[in-house]
Design an enzyme around this catalytic site. Sequence first.
Site, PDB file in Angstrom:
ATOM      1  N   TYR A  70       0.811  -1.205   0.000  1.00  0.00           N
ATOM      2  CA  TYR A  70       0.000   0.000   0.000  1.00  0.00           C
ATOM      3  C   TYR A  70       0.850   1.263   0.000  1.00  0.00           C
ATOM      4  CZ  TYR A  70      -4.386  -2.416  -0.019  1.00  0.00           C
ATOM      5  OH  TYR A  70      -5.452  -3.165  -0.423  1.00  0.00           O
ATOM      6  N   HIS A 111      -6.124  -3.326   6.524  1.00  0.00           N
ATOM      7  CA  HIS A 111      -5.410  -4.292   5.680  1.00  0.00           C
ATOM      8  C   HIS A 111      -4.311  -5.035   6.452  1.00  0.00           C
ATOM      9  CE1 HIS A 111      -7.485  -3.382   2.017  1.00  0.00           C
ATOM     10  NE2 HIS A 111      -7.237  -2.096   2.124  1.00  0.00           N
TER      11      HIS A 111
END
Lengths: 719, 719
Positions: A239, A394
């Site tokens: 990410y 996440h």
Amino acid sequence: MASPSAATEYGLSSQSGQVAADSEPQSSDAPLFVNEVERAKKFLATMMDAGVVAPVPKDPGGGYTHEQHKLNYKAIYEGGQLYRITGEQKYADYVRDILLAYAELYPTLGEHPARKNSQGSGRIFWQVLNDAMWLVDSIQGYEAIRGSLSVTDRTNIDDNVFRKAAAFLSTGSAETFSKIHNHATWATAGVGMTGYVLDDKELVDIALLGLDKSGKTGFLRQSELLFSPDGYYTEGPYYQRFALKPFVVFAGAIEKNDPARKIFEHRDGILLKALRTTIQLTYDGYFFPFNDAIKDKSLQTDELYHGVAIAYSKTRDPGLLSIAQWQGRTVLTDDGKLVADDLAAGKARPFPFKSLLLSDGPEGDQGAVAILRQVDSVSGQALVAKNSSQGMGHGHFDKLSWQYYDNGNEIVTDYGAARFLNIEAKEGGRYLPENESWAKQSIAHNTLVVDEKSHFDGDEKLADTIAPKQLNFSDVEGAQISSAVIEGAYPGTSFTRTLALLDSDGLSEPLVIDVVRVRSTKPNQYDLPLHYQGHIMRVGFDTESNITARPVLGADNGYQHIWVDAVGKPLGQNGFVTTLLDDRFYTYRFVPQRGAETILAEIGANDPKFNLRREPIVIQRVKGAQNTTFVSMLESHGRYDGAAEQTVGSDSQIKSLNHESIDGADVVFVETLDGKKIALAISYDTDPGKKHSVKFGSQILNWTGFAARIDLPAGKAKR
Amino acid sequence: MASPSAATEYGLSSQSGQVAADSEPQSSDAPLFVNEVERAKKFLATMMDAGVVAPVPKDPGGGYTHEQHKLNYKAIYEGGQLYRITGEQKYADYVRDILLAYAELYPTLGEHPARKNSQGSGRIFWQVLNDAMWLVDSIQGYEAIRGSLSVTDRTNIDDNVFRKAAAFLSTGSAETFSKIHNHATWATAGVGMTGYVLDDKELVDIALLGLDKSGKTGFLRQSELLFSPDGYYTEGPYYQRFALKPFVVFAGAIEKNDPARKIFEHRDGILLKALRTTIQLTYDGYFFPFNDAIKDKSLQTDELYHGVAIAYSKTRDPGLLSIAQWQGRTVLTDDGKLVADDLAAGKARPFPFKSLLLSDGPEGDQGAVAILRQVDSVSGQALVAKNSSQGMGHGHFDKLSWQYYDNGNEIVTDYGAARFLNIEAKEGGRYLPENESWAKQSIAHNTLVVDEKSHFDGDEKLADTIAPKQLNFSDVEGAQISSAVIEGAYPGTSFTRTLALLDSDGLSEPLVIDVVRVRSTKPNQYDLPLHYQGHIMRVGFDTESNITARPVLGADNGYQHIWVDAVGKPLGQNGFVTTLLDDRFYTYRFVPQRGAETILAEIGANDPKFNLRREPIVIQRVKGAQNTTFVSMLESHGRYDGAAEQTVGSDSQIKSLNHESIDGADVVFVETLDGKKIALAISYDTDPGKKHSVKFGSQILNWTGFAARIDLPAGKAKR
């Protein structure tokens, strides 16, 4: 906990020369840039052949309308750049025509029919994030052609596309826009760049400072809270890579339109630091797959083409050129041209990959990621200790987990995310149910599992409040050590993990030593899994094998996905498993605790839709112990050469691995077949100057600080 | 059944440029040769540092003495060549010293302590074959230094090493020496070359004509019986590669010492034909893994460095230079230097990989191997139909099996051998028990299995007496077809398989169609397995899944090694499984017969020592049928791009697959989602000129010969 300044550097070099070999310069421009222009021309030719296609939004990720709108914003961006570079009117015309189509379509759009929930719905795409990505690229393409338009067309597109999109993504999606989260960074970048292009100061201000312009949200605040002081992004590299593009692209626009703001110096140059840290979080160019990561992501990704070009333009760091060379790509901007020119001029130098400790959290106090490297970053060793915080939604329940790379391969593996990105057949390309039931669970990681439950009992909100603590970090060549503790992952049970990368005389590769010390208020079952790649060559202990019916290991928390191949009770020095991967052997060796079992297993149970990759695991298990210490070692050895039909060193070169707890210290003794002996001594005392001494038999071991590698007098050689 | 002369050629080109990139010329010599000299110098330096080490033989393959003696013959060979090339005395001295050590050791040797049986025992090595290999290399090294020796040393080495070794390998191992088998080729080559060097005509004669000099055995007879007229070696490419070296190296020596024999013209130039055929039996440079093959064998192997150099020297075929370029290696001889020079001079041309039918058997009447290629040999398609004979002791029970390559990968796979070459932990590197229990069995291959028994009920002697018959072969671009029948693999049951590689308008890749027609005198259970690489994306039919306990499929003949994941009963058009491998999707689609089951499975049951690779299988099963026809299709489609996060065409582009038996012909109908329709019509009539016509509904299909691809009027498009 800043990066060690004198660390050895390990360059990424395997693909150097690739650019020169793959391309033939077609003009006086540098090949890398010429290739980009040609690639873009080909793409635009295909798009222009098909004409303008802007369908009414219908499909989720991977579906037809989704992919078509992605193609469109790519065409708008690249068409705009081509017009700027070549001056050819056809590109401006085509970009204009697409945008005129959106000027008709956009005002008619409401919530997307394939939205997951109305909160996160986009207009053009199923989720608002994709709309923000659309805007970030499209506004840059539009900027390049806007001056060439008639007043009518310009006004039409200004008002009906970009003002409406910016309004939707800011005030119209206030909750997302005001988050401290990468989705918000995309939105603020798109809105802010639209502000610059339309000369709309209001849009720029809310992008930088948040809807209320207080600075509590918005782009600047995001750059302060989303990265640690070492430039680490708490969700992890996958990410981080994704989040980076809007940061650097918008920063590039701020620098151009408002240089007085000195955006690249903001917070001690955090944006460029984050770019460099992103690159450090790779092996052989691939990102460490922390948390919800898709494992095929490498530096060869659009976000990093932009990041490297903008960072090089700002810094002229020649190490970034070698990254561009490895990528074999750059961007169509002036920054991309500069990268290509300087690369062609031979200015590239190896990027300084090195051992690093990267603190996590806005203040740098939410744990850390420790990277221990040896040799290069392509075929050498990289030991990664993930002692960072949970990393939000996440994040995985993987405190103090580790990974190991060697010989170009991931040896000790992290599963990453259970997801097949954009593949319709796999839940429309979204995260699979197995992402929750397997990939996030503790047993899916190389970490301690107590009583078959995940860390924080799988409670993500609780997990976000408790981070590991990095206790020690040493990047001394040949004796690199990282140690961290987590308290609170389990009630009443804490564990401290020390991972070391140690040289030993006579061994071709360094040894990894792994010491997990567990302290609890009550007896528990402890599992220490090792997820690996490789084919089993030899198992040191006898096993009971499930060869005619394969049972499942457990009922929940990921255990329901594990097939049990065999179980054994290792004793003495027979606690080891040797595997082969490519042309190298690996022996995972451990000191069996009293009553310990070892489970040889494979992922794939309770997986009727074949959503999981079938990968092997070794699990060390101790039942009914209160305090215990897992001492393990990973040894790379030998060489298998299929072409030459030669095999050397296929069996472990280690004679013994032993462990002693002495006066609160842990000491690990390793003896090679050649009689060389080393020890790893751990005092658990964070005072770096304090001297320690323990007596073991007739030997006295002395060291200073938390932990140290000690050479011992040679034993009697075996051969 | 000669090779089609007008076939399209598909070059091996992916690694071109590698030589230039990897090496820097260090003299006026060509880089490829300079590199070889440098590599040899480094190797000799290491060996000379260690001194002469010729231990008393003790270990089997992979063990210390085994590997040391292998190093020694390599040093003798390369040291000799270096002396010839550089004139440096140190090389002659070292080779002499090693050989003097052997002159002491060799006369003391009896049967090897690690022999499998006294029949095949070597002296220096555990099997006589390795002794022959030792001699082939050593005599060449000796030849290069012999003139530099004192008479004493020369006589000592002549008598105590080479005469003794030649005697042991000929009269002393008469049974092996007199075989028509690759082991005998190594022996005759070593003995014959020794004869030339020692000027011993007797040794040359027995090598060429057999111990009795009748010509019924010996090297010349071997070259007549071991290769088919198309240069195919019945054991398959893995052993063909291995067998080739003594053939071409000894032939080179014969040519040099006895040019009047015109050895390279013997039997219509069979030796060079065999070399070219060996190269044709590869994809992306890797050999098709027929029979007992280790799958990591590629053209990058010592045997082929010699083969390519000698063949190039004889033919100056520029296609061979591109093979040398791909290999990145050559040999230290004058032939090797010529290859390097001509490669550096830019004379290389792509090797003409093409679709081919290769007959098997000395007379070419023992079945055949059909290779259907499209695009290049690196990333394009190669469909391989193994319609060849059993191939002796290393043969597998795999009549009419097939393999498929696409996009650089083996998609439809052959397991190859169950063996970890030279890895001590795996049965000393020998063939594993699973080679018999799994790898050789019919169910381990992509072929028909009747009543869970292997072909010929696993009787190798019977299998060697019955070969398939190739019925048809067409290499017409876009409509390539191979058909063969096997009668006698099962009592009362025969089957005919037609494999076709067909283009279809609108599809990016060709379709594979597979029609297996079974005829029997009684009802049986029929299994048609497909072994594949890839991860399952979508299963078209409902399944009952064994998700909490995994049972084994059967009891014997390989079935005991198969875990059953799921079983389904496909109906109508839902008989398909879609998989993903790298960046491409594959759909295996079939027409379900009445009552058919489909089994989704994986290898690995009854494998307590982890000797098997865990690989997936789809099995079509029909129970209680007498005659039946399996109609299947493999479709490559779409693209998964992880870097760009784009996926297209992840689902099959086919609307329907249907099959009709009409008037004894089989017709397969395929319709794409876009409404394009094609048919494959099979008359089973081997008269190539005969016209056929069948009526299906309102359609009349006309074609000529055995089988044909027919375009049909478009159906109604779906989209």
